[in-house]
Design an enzyme around this catalytic site. Structure first.
Site, mmCIF file in Angstrom:
data_model
loop_
_atom_site.group_PDB
_atom_site.id
_atom_site.type_symbol
_atom_site.label_atom_id
_atom_site.label_comp_id
_atom_site.label_asym_id
_atom_site.label_seq_id
_atom_site.Cartn_x
_atom_site.Cartn_y
_atom_site.Cartn_z
ATOM 1 N N HIS A 143 7.780 0.189 2.200
ATOM 2 C CA HIS A 143 7.610 0.434 3.630
ATOM 3 C C HIS A 143 6.625 1.571 3.877
ATOM 4 C CE1 HIS A 143 10.613 -2.265 5.206
ATOM 5 N NE2 HIS A 143 11.502 -1.812 4.331
ATOM 6 N N CYS A 149 2.724 -1.012 5.413
ATOM 7 C CA CYS A 149 2.220 -0.856 6.776
ATOM 8 C C CYS A 149 1.534 0.501 6.943
ATOM 9 C CB CYS A 149 3.380 -0.930 7.772
ATOM 10 S SG CYS A 149 4.261 -2.500 7.745
#
Length: 162
Positions: free
Chosen positions: A21, A80
């Site tokens: 993440h 991301c």
């Protein structure tokens, strides 16, 4: 990341890969033109931020500032908001053409806690960034970084999810 550069010597080629993440949080320094700092989110990031995420400034410290002279480093960040995760001197913005495949893809990302999720209201006031350049100013003295070679491949740009 500290372990990666410790003991590296001139001529070494290092490789760092991160797949997980990534997110953004409020920039408290005023150095980010967007008002947001990029970060990677390790397993324990469910605890208070920024203590339990790795900010782009920390990534820069280990993959560039503390990289010994004449050592090469290749980094892959599959997460991301990773476009400029290493805060390198040069970045590239790409203009993407939407495809039919994107139409069927569901966006997913790890949202930061509310206290860390808004762009700083101070903008870039007091920042060393050249507002018209499109690049972030992350290096103070350029001579300190001569002889360092770092390549960063990212899964997306800072404002995208991966």
């Amino acid at each position: 990341m500290k372990w990666l550069v410790q003991g590296a010597r001139a001529g070494d080629v290092l490789y760092l890969a991160y797949s997980g993440h990534g997110s953004q949080m409020t920039d408290k320094t005023g150095a980010e033109p967007s008002g947001m700092s990029d970060c990677i989110c390790p397993l324990d990031c469910d605890k208070p931020w920024p203590e339990h995420v790795i900010l782009d400034t920390e990534v820069h410290k280990y993959v560039y500032t503390e990289l010994p002279k004449d050592v090469q480093l290749v980094c892959v960040f599959d997460c991301c908001h990773s476009g400029t995760i290493a805060n390198l001197e040069v970045s590239r913005d790409l203009i993407l053409v939407p495809s039919a495949r994107e139409h069927y893809m569901k966006r997913r990302y790890l949202a930061p806690p509310g206290s860390a999720s808004k762009a700083a209201e101070h903008g870039v006031s007091g920042s060393k960034a050249d507002k018209g350049s499109g690049f972030r100013c992350v290096l103070g003295e350029r001579d300190a970084f001569k002889g360092k070679q770092v390549w960063v491949y990212s899964g997306c740009q800072d404002d995208q999810t991966s």
